[in-house]
Write an enzyme that holds these catalytic residues in place. Sequence first.
Site, short mmCIF file in Angstrom:
data_model
loop_
_atom_site.label_atom_id
_atom_site.label_comp_id
_atom_site.label_asym_id
_atom_site.label_seq_id
_atom_site.Cartn_x
_atom_site.Cartn_y
_atom_site.Cartn_z
N ASP A 1 4.56 -4.71 6.78
CA ASP A 1 3.76 -3.80 5.96
C ASP A 1 3.27 -2.65 6.85
O ASP A 1 2.83 -2.87 7.98
CB ASP A 1 2.57 -4.59 5.39
CG ASP A 1 1.79 -3.80 4.36
OD1 ASP A 1 2.37 -2.94 3.68
OD2 ASP A 1 0.57 -4.07 4.22
N HIS A 2 3.34 -1.45 6.35
CA HIS A 2 2.81 -0.27 7.04
C HIS A 2 3.25 -0.13 8.50
O HIS A 2 2.40 0.05 9.39
CB HIS A 2 1.28 -0.22 6.97
CG HIS A 2 0.77 0.12 5.61
ND1 HIS A 2 0.92 1.38 5.06
CD2 HIS A 2 0.17 -0.62 4.67
CE1 HIS A 2 0.43 1.38 3.83
NE2 HIS A 2 -0.03 0.18 3.56
N GLY B 1 -8.35 -1.50 0.89
CA GLY B 1 -9.59 -2.01 1.47
C GLY B 1 -10.57 -2.55 0.45
O GLY B 1 -10.34 -2.52 -0.75
N HIS C 1 0.47 -0.13 -3.80
CA HIS C 1 -0.40 -0.54 -2.70
C HIS C 1 -1.85 -0.48 -3.17
O HIS C 1 -2.16 0.11 -4.21
CB HIS C 1 -0.23 0.42 -1.51
CG HIS C 1 0.97 0.14 -0.67
ND1 HIS C 1 0.89 -0.22 0.65
CD2 HIS C 1 2.30 0.17 -0.98
CE1 HIS C 1 2.10 -0.42 1.13
NE2 HIS C 1 2.99 -0.18 0.16
N SER D 1 -3.97 -2.54 -4.43
CA SER D 1 -4.13 -2.94 -5.82
C SER D 1 -5.11 -4.10 -6.01
O SER D 1 -5.16 -4.69 -7.08
CB SER D 1 -2.77 -3.31 -6.40
OG SER D 1 -2.09 -4.15 -5.51
P1 13P Z 1 -5.64 -3.99 -0.93
O1 13P Z 1 -6.52 -3.59 0.20
O2 13P Z 1 -6.08 -3.34 -2.22
O3 13P Z 1 -5.50 -5.46 -1.08
O4 13P Z 1 -4.18 -3.40 -0.63
C1 13P Z 1 -3.41 -3.96 0.40
C2 13P Z 1 -2.19 -3.17 0.65
O5 13P Z 1 -1.79 -2.31 -0.12
C3 13P Z 1 -1.45 -3.48 1.89
O6 13P Z 1 -0.35 -2.67 2.07
#
Ligand code: 13P
Length: 319
Positions: free
Chosen positions: A83-84, A189, A222, A224
């Site tokens: 992720d990211h 977040g 993302h 969400s």
């Molecule tokens: P949240 O912080 O809303 O759970 O999103 C997490 C996210 O998009 C990780 O890539």
Amino acid sequence: MTLETLREVLGRAEEGAYAVGAFNVSSLDQAVAVLDAAETERSPVIVQAIAGMSAYSDESRWWHRLRALCEEYAQVAVALHLDHGRTYDDCARAIDHGFTSVMIDASRAADSDAPAAFLDNVELTGRVTTLARPAGVSVEGELGTIGGAEAGVTGILEEIVFADPDQAVEFVDATGVDALAIAVGTSHGSVKFTDEAGGQRLRLALIAEIRERLPDTFLVLHGSSSVPADAVTAINLHGGQVRPSYGISPGQKSEGIAAGIRKINQGTDSHLAWSAALRTFLDENAAVVEPSEQLAPAIAAFRGMVAQRMREFGSAGRF
Ligand code: 13P
């Protein structure tokens, strides 16, 4: 079971018109919680980790163990996703460690939180796709900026730059990504929107338009999390200081799925559930120092939150 790629997992979600949850984990305990939920719910799942964000000091050992753990769940269709990823090197390391999918988030400048120039995003994302393709690894890119705190991004962005449909088509053509994270009004977040209307901010028409223009690209939501008020209340009742806020309601996410979202990222809600359970246990059992007793309620709460989302996203009962 051999792990699946994001394209394989999301291809079936497209056929079934549901979404698959991509759940952030930063320890093996959390990964067990996610995989146990998938097994119990008979749901495909995306286990995702962020470079530099784990409970361990040695990334290589952590990623090797995470991959081995995912492989142990032979009945479950699992994609292991970075992720990211912020750099080419993050993605290269993940591919070397057997991740079946990587996200390159080149939507922000490498050295600041500012939105990146479109062509810079295309260039870096395209290089990652060129690396991943021969390895049989899927790639997710990001267009627009999703608000809030995420990997390597410490500030809360005041302005969310929404994804542009024309640019989305140009971006996918130029980079060949399998999946695209689109900024449609969400924010990462635990502090999302300070008014209730925030939960209604998903741009459903924008999702539908991009999906129509890009029918072969899986759209990703993302930021969400719903930020359940009961979890925030429990945390704060037991010594925490989480600012109450509003997230994306489960109903909004269902509408997003109907509009074409196929992957839904969740970190915060699972973390809130974990923190609420851990704080409550420690507060109510001040004499207990045995880690297995402390961690059990946190793992159970994490697993419960993930299972609930699998049912809401329509991925439960798919095998
Ligand atoms: P949240 O912080 O809303 O759970 O999103 C997490 C996210 O998009 C990780 O890539």
